[in-house]
Write an enzyme that holds these catalytic residues in place. Sequence first.
Site, PDB file in Angstrom:
ATOM      1  N   PHE A 169      35.322  51.046  36.856  1.00 25.02           N
ATOM      2  CA  PHE A 169      35.050  49.734  36.278  1.00 25.02           C
ATOM      3  C   PHE A 169      36.429  49.092  35.993  1.00 25.02           C
ATOM      4  CE2 PHE A 169      30.369  49.308  35.778  1.00 25.02           C
ATOM      5  CZ  PHE A 169      30.059  50.365  36.593  1.00 25.02           C
ATOM      6  N   ASN A 170      36.793  48.714  34.789  1.00 31.78           N
ATOM      7  CA  ASN A 170      38.092  48.046  34.585  1.00 31.78           C
ATOM      8  C   ASN A 170      39.130  49.050  34.106  1.00 31.78           C
ATOM      9  OD1 ASN A 170      37.518  44.964  34.884  1.00 31.78           O
ATOM     10  ND2 ASN A 170      35.805  45.881  33.777  1.00 31.78           N
TER      11      ASN A 170
ATOM     12  N   ARG B  83      33.035  43.744  29.262  1.00 35.77           N
ATOM     13  CA  ARG B  83      33.426  44.682  30.312  1.00 35.77           C
ATOM     14  C   ARG B  83      33.753  46.043  29.700  1.00 35.77           C
ATOM     15  NH1 ARG B  83      31.390  41.346  32.682  1.00 35.77           N
ATOM     16  NH2 ARG B  83      32.125  40.006  34.371  1.00 35.77           N
TER      17      ARG B  83
ATOM     18  N   SER C 151      42.274  45.028  47.456  1.00 37.76           N
ATOM     19  CA  SER C 151      41.317  45.017  46.345  1.00 37.76           C
ATOM     20  C   SER C 151      41.297  43.724  45.527  1.00 37.76           C
ATOM     21  CB  SER C 151      41.561  46.224  45.435  1.00 37.76           C
ATOM     22  OG  SER C 151      42.893  46.272  45.014  1.00 37.76           O
TER      23      SER C 151
ATOM     24  N   TYR D 107      34.924  42.544  49.413  1.00 39.82           N
ATOM     25  CA  TYR D 107      35.609  43.708  48.829  1.00 39.82           C
ATOM     26  C   TYR D 107      34.587  44.784  48.448  1.00 39.82           C
ATOM     27  CZ  TYR D 107      37.741  46.553  45.142  1.00 39.82           C
ATOM     28  OH  TYR D 107      38.154  47.610  44.365  1.00 39.82           O
TER      29      TYR D 107
HETATM   30  N1  LIG Z   1      42.645  48.632  39.325  1.00 37.34           N
HETATM   31  C1  LIG Z   1      41.336  48.605  39.105  1.00 37.34           C
HETATM   32  O1  LIG Z   1      40.899  48.165  38.025  1.00 37.34           O
HETATM   33  C2  LIG Z   1      40.370  49.139  40.150  1.00 37.34           C
HETATM   34  C3  LIG Z   1      38.993  49.076  39.877  1.00 37.34           C
HETATM   35  C4  LIG Z   1      38.096  49.578  40.825  1.00 37.34           C
HETATM   36  C5  LIG Z   1      38.560  50.166  41.987  1.00 37.34           C
HETATM   37  N2  LIG Z   1      39.894  50.187  42.251  1.00 37.34           N
HETATM   38  C6  LIG Z   1      40.358  50.814  43.510  1.00 37.34           C
HETATM   39  O2  LIG Z   1      41.369  51.755  43.204  1.00 37.34           O
HETATM   40  C7  LIG Z   1      42.313  51.807  44.262  1.00 37.34           C
HETATM   41  C8  LIG Z   1      43.711  51.618  43.730  1.00 37.34           C
HETATM   42  O3  LIG Z   1      43.784  50.382  43.039  1.00 37.34           O
HETATM   43  P1  LIG Z   1      45.135  49.880  42.370  1.00 37.34           P
HETATM   44  O4  LIG Z   1      44.754  48.982  41.249  1.00 37.34           O
HETATM   45  O5  LIG Z   1      46.012  51.040  42.114  1.00 37.34           O
HETATM   46  O6  LIG Z   1      45.708  48.966  43.543  1.00 37.34           O
HETATM   47  P2  LIG Z   1      47.188  48.896  44.153  1.00 37.34           P
HETATM   48  O7  LIG Z   1      47.202  47.657  44.999  1.00 37.34           O
HETATM   49  O8  LIG Z   1      48.201  49.005  43.069  1.00 37.34           O
HETATM   50  O9  LIG Z   1      47.248  50.194  45.059  1.00 37.34           O
HETATM   51  C9  LIG Z   1      46.782  50.241  46.380  1.00 37.34           C
HETATM   52  C10 LIG Z   1      47.873  50.879  47.227  1.00 37.34           C
HETATM   53  O10 LIG Z   1      47.376  51.016  48.557  1.00 37.34           O
HETATM   54  C11 LIG Z   1      48.412  50.602  49.470  1.00 37.34           C
HETATM   55  N3  LIG Z   1      47.736  50.163  50.688  1.00 37.34           N
HETATM   56  C12 LIG Z   1      46.930  49.090  50.881  1.00 37.34           C
HETATM   57  N4  LIG Z   1      46.469  49.055  52.145  1.00 37.34           N
HETATM   58  C13 LIG Z   1      46.999  50.147  52.770  1.00 37.34           C
HETATM   59  C14 LIG Z   1      46.911  50.683  54.088  1.00 37.34           C
HETATM   60  N5  LIG Z   1      46.172  50.076  55.027  1.00 37.34           N
HETATM   61  N6  LIG Z   1      47.573  51.833  54.362  1.00 37.34           N
HETATM   62  C15 LIG Z   1      48.333  52.463  53.432  1.00 37.34           C
HETATM   63  N7  LIG Z   1      48.477  51.993  52.180  1.00 37.34           N
HETATM   64  C16 LIG Z   1      47.808  50.845  51.850  1.00 37.34           C
HETATM   65  C17 LIG Z   1      49.158  49.493  48.735  1.00 37.34           C
HETATM   66  O11 LIG Z   1      50.463  49.281  49.195  1.00 37.34           O
HETATM   67  C18 LIG Z   1      49.132  50.020  47.292  1.00 37.34           C
HETATM   68  O12 LIG Z   1      50.254  50.839  47.019  1.00 37.34           O
HETATM   69  C19 LIG Z   1      41.891  50.755  45.281  1.00 37.34           C
HETATM   70  O13 LIG Z   1      41.198  51.397  46.317  1.00 37.34           O
HETATM   71  C20 LIG Z   1      40.972  49.835  44.479  1.00 37.34           C
HETATM   72  O14 LIG Z   1      40.015  49.249  45.313  1.00 37.34           O
HETATM   73  C21 LIG Z   1      40.814  49.692  41.353  1.00 37.34           C
END
Ligand SMILES: NC(=O)c1ccc[n+]([C@@H]2O[C@H](COP(=O)([O-])OP(=O)(O)OC[C@H]3O[C@@H](n4cnc5c(N)ncnc54)[C@H](O)[C@@H]3O)[C@@H](O)[C@H]2O)c1
Length: 323
Positions: free
Chosen positions: A168-169, A223, A76, A140
Amino acid sequence: MKLLVTGGAGYIGSVVAAQLVEAGHEVTVLDDLSTGHADAVPAGARFVEGSITEVADALTGTLADMDGVLHFAAKSLVGESVEKPGLYWEHNLGGTLALLDAMRAAGVGRIVFSSTAATYGEPERSPVLETDPTRPTNPYGASKLAVDTALTAFAGLYGLAAVSLRYFNVGGAYTAGDGRVYRERHTVETHLIPNVLAVALGGRESVSLFGTDYPTPDGTCVRDYIHVADLARAHLLALEACSPGEHRIYNLGNGNGFSVREVLDVCREVTGHEIPAVVRERRAGDPAVLVASSDKIQRELGWKPEHLSVREIVTDAWAALRR
Ligand SMILES: NC(=O)c1ccc[n+]([C@@H]2O[C@H](COP(=O)([O-])OP(=O)(O)OC[C@H]3O[C@@H](n4cnc5c(N)ncnc54)[C@H](O)[C@@H]3O)[C@@H](O)[C@H]2O)c1
């Protein structure tokens, strides 16, 4: 319910896994630990180390007993996705298709998916509605949008019950009933609040303000910030609301926009640190204002954010960092 949480060793997935355990569900976390931390998995959850890209072979057996999947596992980082688009298509779309195949093979018919505001690209209006055009500006966002499209197809073809939540954020930290604190711990941090707080902690010298000439009240980007505890609760509601043959999409923000300067000022007040800021050029593809309308999820699922101010988000994130 018996639930699989992919990416449950990450920031948001671990908070949702903790809330699911607290609600009495039987939780298994699947995570490859590429950006997550094994010690973030809640004590009451089972942990399986592995990738969703291999799930079709490795986990069809485990999925057999499951009632549903909460799917957070993804790459991400927007910048990385531009440099390595293949990685994003492989993990985000390819991995999800492997997961969906394994779910079909195992007869698991319910999924809640972490989608993103990045599916909208540069929106034409604010607040953004779910019916607005989706024109992602990076791999992404495009890979997440492709998953949303696949979920609609799987719902129509195979009767899958799916909900996509477009975040969002996200910010703040979650303190579980047992006192354990779950917080953001990204090795490569691109989010504003943790980067600003890192300056106050002494981990960085200054924070960058990318563009101060936007058509916003103070010239910096606006945001929508949502507290991770509120965001996580929406997943439990979405899980209940899943209905066979239907793919629902909901935006998740708190409906209030805050400028980068406003967030910086709150961080200065909360930490008591001056937090030097350096003004830099605008970044390509950063819209001036990105605020979600969460009216649909509030109306249909009864979700209500409880932490509406950025101050609460910053205060919780700061307290968690200093523990
Ligand atoms: N943090 C934000 O502000 C935000 C905003 C919009 C969307 N998102 C989405 O929310 C989700 C979680 O985000 P986050 O901030 O907790 O990120 P993060 O990186 O902390 O968590 C993602 C987890 O997925 C695991 N992972 C990645 N690829 C993998 C795979 N192929 N198989 C198994 N595990 C895998 C990673 O090790 C990690 O623990 C993501 O899908 C992200 O796109 C996050």
